[in-house]
Design an enzyme around this catalytic site. Structure first.
Site, PDB file in Angstrom:
ATOM      1  N   ARG A  37       0.842  -1.200   0.000  1.00  0.00           N
ATOM      2  CA  ARG A  37       0.000   0.000   0.000  1.00  0.00           C
ATOM      3  C   ARG A  37       0.878   1.251   0.000  1.00  0.00           C
ATOM      4  O   ARG A  37       1.835   1.356   0.765  1.00  0.00           O
ATOM      5  CB  ARG A  37      -0.896  -0.007   1.236  1.00  0.00           C
ATOM      6  N   ARG A  78      -8.915  20.214   8.449  1.00  0.00           N
ATOM      7  CA  ARG A  78      -7.793  20.379   9.369  1.00  0.00           C
ATOM      8  C   ARG A  78      -7.784  21.795   9.941  1.00  0.00           C
ATOM      9  O   ARG A  78      -8.273  22.742   9.319  1.00  0.00           O
ATOM     10  CB  ARG A  78      -6.451  20.111   8.669  1.00  0.00           C
ATOM     11  N   LYS A 226     -13.138   2.743   1.250  1.00  0.00           N
ATOM     12  CA  LYS A 226     -12.813   2.807   2.677  1.00  0.00           C
ATOM     13  C   LYS A 226     -13.996   3.415   3.433  1.00  0.00           C
ATOM     14  O   LYS A 226     -14.417   4.529   3.124  1.00  0.00           O
ATOM     15  CB  LYS A 226     -11.555   3.654   2.895  1.00  0.00           C
ATOM     16  N   THR A 284      -5.998  -1.001  10.296  1.00  0.00           N
ATOM     17  CA  THR A 284      -5.674   0.021  11.302  1.00  0.00           C
ATOM     18  C   THR A 284      -5.533  -0.543  12.711  1.00  0.00           C
ATOM     19  O   THR A 284      -6.418  -1.219  13.224  1.00  0.00           O
ATOM     20  CB  THR A 284      -6.701   1.176  11.322  1.00  0.00           C
TER      21      THR A 284
END
Length: 477
Positions: A37, A78, A226, A284
């Site tokens: 990945r 962000r 995802k 994860t």
């Protein structure tokens, strides 16, 4: 000669400073990594081209083709830059400003930080929760203004520059496929990547948009969706049906949903993928402690084992192989856990999933036959890999799926599918002659030996010259 041991569950490793060199990449592939990945959140295009070409060259040298997955960044919210860390106190009133320099009521001394998402005020409502820095800092929205929101600090912490913001339950009107994603994907497609992982998928339309882009580029790359927020969970079934592969991305997902719901969501996602024949990745924090420690925690061992018990196609490593001190130990740990759990599953296997489509019922018949003969193998011929993936969706209990293809792209893309061992064979021709060549190759590779029973899925020539699907049982001579 004993046959090589066999791991059904595939392993994905993320490339980074700890593993990007030629010797490290060689070792990764030799350790049994199936998919590499590339995390494009911070990757530069020159680096991307270099490492893709390096992976291909090493795969050829080692004699084992692996898949390459480009994980594009997707939309994100962000905070802006701060000169010094802001220590947020419990109960403090704090502002997020969406238009830098906008006028605010400064009759009170209220601290603030800029945010890069201009529509934040429009999307959010009073009472919503704002999570900052992977949920470490938690705030509640108390008031909305034209250019900022006013929040109360619920969970304190130190706020530094460019921290990620999560908005649980808030429908954010950001594009799923950004201009950065477009540029990154074009580089990947030029270099021949096998999978594009689309971040923060919220609905099937996000996948349809990316698929249209891939079609415009004449790409055969497959899409990995995802799931990372609450909206994706609400649309899970339609997302699974629209995508080629699903990734349960537990990082952001674990922030967005109540933590006690996370294992339930993972279980439901894996079950749904199995029911419709989609490969699924669990990702994860699988061996997070091994970033700095040589052995995993007992909880991590159980977490990996649970993913294997659920029969996920892949388990994935992130920071463990990008910046970790023990990347190869992580691969060995995952490999050994998967093999041991798979032994237990083979001893007490669940019934294969029931599918409606005639082609899938045909595949089921082959799996049921193989399950009746311990030690058997399933051999299938496939051009694009779709038949082999459909066969794998039935989760044969003991027999490996030996997939023969004349397409190197199919070899790589089948690396993501549970139980499938792909092999590249020359051009298909007469079915019987092609089968003879395939068996010779598998025998030379040590995957079959005299006396083995094979369940073979292929086509045969009928008397009228038509090719028809067939399931055969043969013994290796």
């Amino acid at each position: 000669m004993p046959l090589p041991s066999y791991r059904r569950t595939k392993i994905i490793a993320t490339l980074g400073p700890a593993t990007e060199s030629e010797p490290a990449l060689t070792r990764l592939i030799e350790c049994g990594v199936d998919v590499i990945r590339l995390n494009m959140a911070h990757a530069k295009h020159d680096w991307t081209r270099t490492v893709i070409r390096r992976i291909r060259a090493i795969s050829k040298k080692v004699g084992r083709e692996v898949a390459i997955m480009m994980d594009i960044k997707g939309p994100e919210i962000r905070t802006g830059d701060v000169d010094v860390p802001i220590e947020l106190r419990p109960g403090e009133i704090f502002d997020f400003t969406v238009k830098p320099g906008a006028e605010r009521d400064n009759s009170e001394e209220i601290r603030s930080v800029d945010v890069n998402y201009q529509n934040l005020v429009n999307d959010i409502k009073v009472g919503d929760i704002v999570l900052v820095d992977n949920g470490i800092i938690r705030l509640e929205v108390r008031q909305k203004y034209d250019a900022h929101i006013r929040c109360c600090v619920l969970t304190p912490g130190s706020l530094t520059s460019r921290r990620h913001i999560n908005l649980p339950g808030v429908r954010v009107n950001l594009p799923s496929f950004t201009e950065k994603d477009r540029g990154d994907t074009l580089v990947g497609l030029e270099e021949g990547i096998d999978f594009v992982a689309l971040s923060f998928v919220r609905e099937a339309a996000d996948i349809v948009q990316l698929r249209g882009f891939l079609k415009q580029q004449n790409s055969t790359a497959r899409i990995v969706a995802k799931i990372e927020d609450q909206q994706a969970i609400s649309n899970l079934d339609e997302i699974i049906r629209a995508t080629d592969v699903l990734m349960v991305a537990r990082g952001d997902l674990g922030i967005e949903v109540p933590f006690e719901d996370l294992p339930i969501i993972q279980h439901r996602a894996v079950r749904t993928c199995l029911s419709v024949g989609r490969p699924v990745i669990v990702a994860t924090h699988m061996l997070e402690s091994m970033i700095s420690q040589p052995v995993p925690t007992r909880a991590e061992i159980t977490d990996v084992a649970n993913a294997v018990y659920e029969q996920a196609d892949c388990v994935m490593l992130s920071g463990e192989t990008t910046i970790g001190k023990y990347p190869f130990e992580c691969i060995r740990v995952m490999d050994s856990i998967a093999r041991r759990v798979e032994e237990e599953l083979a001893a007490d296997f669940p019934e294969p999933a029931v599918f409606i489509e005639p082609r899938m019922k045909f595949m089921r018949a082959a799996v049921v036959m193989a399950n009746e003969f311990p030690g058997s193998r399933i051999v299938i011929f496939t051009r694009r890999g779709l038949s082999a993936a459909g066969l794998a969706a039935h989760r044969p209990a003991r027999a490996p799926i030996l997939a023969l293809t004349d397409n190197v792209a199919a070899v790589r893309q089948l690396r993501i599918v549970r139980s499938v061992e792909p092999y590249l064979i020359g051009p298909f021709g007469d079915p019987e002659k092609t089968l003879t060549r395939a068996l010779d190759m598998l025998r030379d590779a040590g995957r079959v030996k005299a006396g083995d029973k094979l369940v073979i899925i292929s086509d045969v020539l009928a008397e009228n010259g038509d090719r028809v699907d067939s399931i055969q049982m043969r013994s290796v001579s």
